[in-house]
Write an enzyme that holds these catalytic residues in place. Structure first.
Site, short mmCIF file in Angstrom:
data_model
loop_
_atom_site.label_atom_id
_atom_site.label_comp_id
_atom_site.label_asym_id
_atom_site.label_seq_id
_atom_site.Cartn_x
_atom_site.Cartn_y
_atom_site.Cartn_z
N HIS A 532 6.11 8.45 7.74
CA HIS A 532 6.59 7.61 8.84
C HIS A 532 6.91 8.42 10.10
O HIS A 532 7.12 7.86 11.17
CB HIS A 532 7.83 6.82 8.40
CG HIS A 532 7.91 5.45 8.99
ND1 HIS A 532 7.44 5.15 10.26
CD2 HIS A 532 8.40 4.28 8.50
CE1 HIS A 532 7.65 3.88 10.51
NE2 HIS A 532 8.21 3.31 9.47
N ARG A 533 6.96 9.75 9.99
CA ARG A 533 7.16 10.56 11.19
C ARG A 533 5.95 10.49 12.10
O ARG A 533 6.06 10.59 13.32
CB ARG A 533 7.39 12.03 10.82
CG ARG A 533 8.62 12.31 9.97
CD ARG A 533 8.64 13.78 9.59
NE ARG A 533 7.41 14.18 8.90
CZ ARG A 533 7.05 15.45 8.69
NH1 ARG A 533 7.82 16.44 9.12
NH2 ARG A 533 5.93 15.73 8.06
#
Length: 559
Positions: A532-533
């Site tokens: 999700h980064r």
């Protein structure tokens, strides 16, 4: 007497360290030349490293479980004879050419060695230098020969210590053999493509006189270098002189089950005993004398009268355990520990989110049946995976944010225009992820053939180091085992991984021109875990929905 400080060797494959799995000797033990001393695990394999010479173990410089860098001294050996001259980093001392191994079963006669035309060799080394005839080492696994794959140097080249000189292939692995000392290559003993016997001179090195070498002798760490190659197979003494050919996992299992390897018929090439052979033997035959039998209370005979109140079942017969049988403690090391370290790094570095989609793959199942027949005509086994791989390659071209790595040092997101797919495979040595390169440019049958060959080499322990790196996205498939859904852990540093799950039949609603109807359909779940980064939930959802569209309408894969 002479002191030899034995270093963990550089195996020439980018491996920087190894974990001490288990010492096979203790301080004060007297060991024979080539006797296994220590079991070491790298991120490629677990191997047994032999003693370079006969002598006495004075000191062990690492403990079980320690991770030591290549070049570190791991044990000290007291040997007879003059002390070898050593540099500050203590290279291993030279040893005599190994005695040929007596195999448990007759092995095919090696192809005759035809030395390549070499540069003229001086009768004696020039003043102030020493000539070393480097022999193909006995790696202690019953291998009698090796094929010269490629020379990495030519006559006249100056090489440094540990510089790769030649690529050699045995029936266990392909490895690069390094120079044992700095010097000049004065002759090559064979051409690329030739098969040479263990003990044959493969190159001649002229070194400075300060380097302690002996003509017609291979340095001790050369044998350890090849022994440390991926998927090396160790052979240990059976009685006084005979040796049993067995892979390390089979040898360890035999020790655990107290099985005499000499009694096990090997199914591998040249009679090599594999893990499955030991398992089959232990199931069909009693263990060797000295094994403690399981102590289980005898079951109650069916005909014996049982005194219990009417209508109540008889109590179960109690089971007793001998000391140490109730629980089993297994050291947490080896491949399982490496897998654990990788999983923890991924899970605690990349914040995961997962997207799940259900697919109606009825048409894909029909297409695959037709493709199986076409593949069979060309000797290619076609599974569902090549179709999924092709769909993933098309999906990553459309959504490249999932086909990327984060360069943390440069603080840059690297997106790839090509697709290299890591395919997680279940093996006897744990979860291995070999890589199929350039998937975007290959067709279904080509992918099927490459995947089959890669899977065979991986499960046989012959996958090459270059085939285990370079993935840009990964796929894990447990559909053939079971389970309808899982959320896989990302193969760091990839941005995402796709989980493929089993196909199930069940009733489904089908739209037709005349209205909806119910018929038997085939369904499968896909689950995609994303870092999700580097990507948002919408990116992962769009990617999986696009895969659904392609695989529910597999004709689109040809567009």
């Amino acid at each position: 007497m002479a002191l030899l400080q034995f270093k963990l060797p550089d195996i020439g494959e980018g491996v920087a360290e190894g974990e001490i799995v288990k010492w096979l000797v203790k301080e004060g033990d007297v060991v024979a030349e080539h006797q296994a001393v220590v079991e070491v695990m790298t991120d490629k394999a677990t191997v047994e490293i032999p003693s370079p010479a006969a002598g006495k173990i004075l000191k062990r410089l690492a403990k079980d479980g320690d991770v030591v860098p290549v070049g570190s001294v791991i044990f000290e050996l007291e040997t007879s004879g003059p002390a070898p001259a050593q540099k500050s980093h203590a290279p291993a001392a030279p040893v005599a050419a190994p005695t040929p191994v007596k195999a448990a079963a007759p092995a095919p006669t090696p192809a005759p060695v035809k030395p390549a035309p070499a540069a003229p060799i001086p009768a004696a080394a020039s003043s102030g230098s020493t000539r070393l005839d480097f022999k193909l080492p006995d790696i202690g696994e019953g291998t009698a020969e090796g094929e010269i794959v490629k020379w990495l140097v030519k006559v006249g080249d100056t090489v440094t210590e540990h510089q790769s000189v030649v690529e050699v292939m045995t029936d266990k692995a392909t490895v690069e053999i390094p120079a044992p000392a700095p010097g000049k290559i004065v002759a090559l003993g064979a051409q690329a493509g030739e098969v040479v016997a263990v003990g044959a001179v493969i190159f001649v090195l002229e070194t400075a006189s300060a380097t302690s070498v002996k003509s017609a002798h291979a340095p001790a760490h050369a044998a350890a270098v090849v022994a440390s190659a991926p998927v090396a197979v160790a052979a240990v003494a059976n009685g006084a002189s005979e040796r049993v050919l067995a892979v390390p996992s089979a040898r360890r299992l035999a020790r655990e089950k107290n099985v005499d390897l000499a009694r096990v018929a090997g199914s591998g090439r040249n009679g090599v005993v594999r893990r499955a052979d030991v398992e089959a033997f232990s199931r069909s035959a009693p263990t060797t004398s000295g094994a403690a039998p399981s102590r289980v209370a005898p079951s109650v005979a069916a005909s014996a009268p049982v005194s219990t109140p009417a209508g109540k079942p008889a109590p179960a017969a109690p089971i007793s355990f001998a000391a140490g049988e109730r629980e089993t403690r297994i050291p947490f090391r080896g491949v399982r520990r490496k897998i654990a370290e990788a999983m923890v790094r991924s899970k605690f570095t990349a914040p995961h989110f997962s997207v799940v989609e259900e697919l109606d793959v009825t048409d894909l199942v029909k297409l695959r049946e037709n493709a199986k027949a076409v593949g069979a005509e060309q000797g290619v086994k076609v599974t569902f995976m090549p179709f999924i791989m092709k769909a993933v390659a098309l999906g990553l071209a459309k959504y490249p944010m999932l086909n990327a790595h984060l360069d943390e040092q440069a603080q840059e997101l690297v997106r790839f225009a090509y697709v290299n797919l890591g395919i997680a495979m279940d093996t006897d040595n744990g979860l291995i992820v070999p890589v199929v390169k350039e998937v975007q440019s290959k067709g279904i049958l080509q992918l099927a053939q490459e995947l089959n060959e890669l899977a065979d080499r991986t499960r046989a322990g012959k996958v090459k180091p270059d085939e285990l790196k370079g993935s840009t996205f990964s796929i894990t498939n447990a559909g053939n085992i079971g389970g309808i859904l899982a959320t896989p852990i990302i193969n760091f540093p990839d941005v995402a991984i796709l989980g493929v799950h089993r196909i199930v039949k069940r009733p489904g609603v089908v739209e037709t021109p005349s209205g909806d109807k119910i018929e038997v359909r085939q369904y499968m779940n896909l689950s995609c875990s994303v870092d999700h980064r580097l990507a948002d939930g919408a990116d992962g959802a769009r990617f999986v929905v696009y895969l659904k569209r392609l695989l529910e309408n597999p004709g689109l894969l040809a567009l």
